[in-house]
Design a protein around this motif. Sequence first.
Motif, PDB file in Angstrom:
ATOM      1  N   GLU A  91       0.996  -1.527  -0.328  1.00 40.16           N
ATOM      2  CA  GLU A  91       0.147   0.092   0.118  1.00 40.16           C
ATOM      3  C   GLU A  91       1.288   1.170   0.435  1.00 40.16           C
ATOM      4  OE1 GLU A  91      -3.155   0.359  -0.222  1.00 40.16           O
ATOM      5  OE2 GLU A  91      -2.981  -2.050  -1.117  1.00 40.16           O
ATOM      6  N   SER A  92       2.142   1.379   0.683  1.00 39.56           N
ATOM      7  CA  SER A  92       2.615   2.225   0.902  1.00 39.56           C
ATOM      8  C   SER A  92       3.936   2.763  -0.361  1.00 39.56           C
ATOM      9  CB  SER A  92       3.860   2.085   1.443  1.00 39.56           C
ATOM     10  OG  SER A  92       5.313   2.960   2.407  1.00 39.56           O
ATOM     11  N   THR A  93       4.086   1.567  -1.035  1.00 41.16           N
ATOM     12  CA  THR A  93       4.327   1.425  -2.875  1.00 41.16           C
ATOM     13  C   THR A  93       3.733   2.251  -3.265  1.00 41.16           C
ATOM     14  OG1 THR A  93       5.804  -0.213  -2.485  1.00 41.16           O
ATOM     15  CG2 THR A  93       5.323   0.282  -4.274  1.00 41.16           C
ATOM     16  N   ARG A  94       2.237   1.782  -3.991  1.00 40.12           N
ATOM     17  CA  ARG A  94       1.216   2.375  -4.893  1.00 40.12           C
ATOM     18  C   ARG A  94       0.824   3.832  -3.874  1.00 40.12           C
ATOM     19  NH1 ARG A  94      -2.127  -1.984  -6.347  1.00 40.12           N
ATOM     20  NH2 ARG A  94      -1.613  -3.513  -5.732  1.00 40.12           N
ATOM     21  N   VAL A 120       2.969   6.178  -2.941  1.00 43.03           N
ATOM     22  CA  VAL A 120       3.799   7.411  -3.834  1.00 43.03           C
ATOM     23  C   VAL A 120       3.852   7.287  -4.664  1.00 43.03           C
ATOM     24  CG1 VAL A 120       6.592   7.180  -3.027  1.00 43.03           C
ATOM     25  CG2 VAL A 120       5.297   6.472  -1.586  1.00 43.03           C
ATOM     26  N   ILE A 121       3.008   5.892  -5.565  1.00 45.43           N
ATOM     27  CA  ILE A 121       3.146   6.046  -6.764  1.00 45.43           C
ATOM     28  C   ILE A 121       2.115   7.003  -7.635  1.00 45.43           C
ATOM     29  CG2 ILE A 121       2.227   4.706  -9.541  1.00 45.43           C
ATOM     30  CD1 ILE A 121       4.364   2.423  -8.071  1.00 45.43           C
ATOM     31  N   LYS A 180       1.053   6.724 -13.737  1.00 49.06           N
ATOM     32  CA  LYS A 180       1.060   6.482 -12.570  1.00 49.06           C
ATOM     33  C   LYS A 180       0.720   5.237 -12.518  1.00 49.06           C
ATOM     34  CE  LYS A 180       0.663  10.488 -10.380  1.00 49.06           C
ATOM     35  NZ  LYS A 180      -0.682  11.354  -9.450  1.00 49.06           N
ATOM     36  N   LEU A 181      -0.884   4.685 -13.469  1.00 51.10           N
ATOM     37  CA  LEU A 181      -0.933   3.603 -13.876  1.00 51.10           C
ATOM     38  C   LEU A 181      -0.705   2.090 -14.564  1.00 51.10           C
ATOM     39  CD1 LEU A 181      -5.009   5.110 -15.253  1.00 51.10           C
ATOM     40  CD2 LEU A 181      -4.399   3.973 -13.193  1.00 51.10           C
ATOM     41  N   ALA A 182       0.427   3.261 -15.360  1.00 49.56           N
ATOM     42  CA  ALA A 182       1.185   2.012 -15.884  1.00 49.56           C
ATOM     43  C   ALA A 182       2.368   1.721 -15.025  1.00 49.56           C
ATOM     44  CB  ALA A 182       2.303   2.943 -16.980  1.00 49.56           C
ATOM     45  N   PRO A 235       3.396  13.935  -7.753  1.00 48.81           N
ATOM     46  CA  PRO A 235       3.245  14.981  -8.943  1.00 48.81           C
ATOM     47  C   PRO A 235       3.764  14.970 -10.291  1.00 48.81           C
ATOM     48  CG  PRO A 235       3.975  16.090  -7.356  1.00 48.81           C
ATOM     49  CD  PRO A 235       4.141  14.755  -6.975  1.00 48.81           C
ATOM     50  N   ALA A 236       4.752  14.355 -10.055  1.00 49.52           N
ATOM     51  CA  ALA A 236       6.101  14.532 -11.628  1.00 49.52           C
ATOM     52  C   ALA A 236       5.212  13.325 -13.032  1.00 49.52           C
ATOM     53  CB  ALA A 236       7.222  14.332 -11.644  1.00 49.52           C
ATOM     54  N   LEU A 237       4.298  13.074 -12.636  1.00 46.70           N
ATOM     55  CA  LEU A 237       3.990  12.000 -13.142  1.00 46.70           C
ATOM     56  C   LEU A 237       2.589  12.355 -13.770  1.00 46.70           C
ATOM     57  CD1 LEU A 237       4.785   8.248 -10.934  1.00 46.70           C
ATOM     58  CD2 LEU A 237       6.145   9.606 -13.139  1.00 46.70           C
TER      59      LEU A 237
END
Length: 149
Positions: free
Chosen positions: A87-90, A92-93, A104-106, A97-99
């Motif tokens: 969940e933490s990884t998700r 962060v992704i 993000k979905l990819a 804001p740079a993505l």
Amino acid sequence: MASLNVGNLGEYLREQRRTAQLSLRQLADAAGVSNPYLSQIERGLRKPSAEVLQQVAKALRISAETLYVRAGILDAERDGEERRREESTRAVILADPALTEAQKLALLQIYESFRKENGFGSDDRGHGGADSADARARESDAGPQQTAG
């Protein structure tokens, strides 16, 4: 007898909502629940049903099972630390804001495929796996960002 752990759930929901940069009203609308009801959940005054938790999880793009564990519906020992890392990884992704949304979905889709390849797949969850990322990507593709050419 121990009381329900709805305070912990509420704090976690508030944290996830803020990470997703959503207002209480925006999340309530996305999840299909009333603003006051969501506020009561966040403050630990209400214990939502599994269905409401699933709607909120979908709106936040997190695993419904994580919310079930926080609400005491599922055994917290089952996934423990591994689930928190995921969940933490998700988070962060999704918070970067740079993505772009499509990027993000990819990334989420790639992340899930690697997890599945390494035996940590989400086949048993059905809420936050690569298939969900595929569906979100298709929804994103249908939006105004797509242009011909």
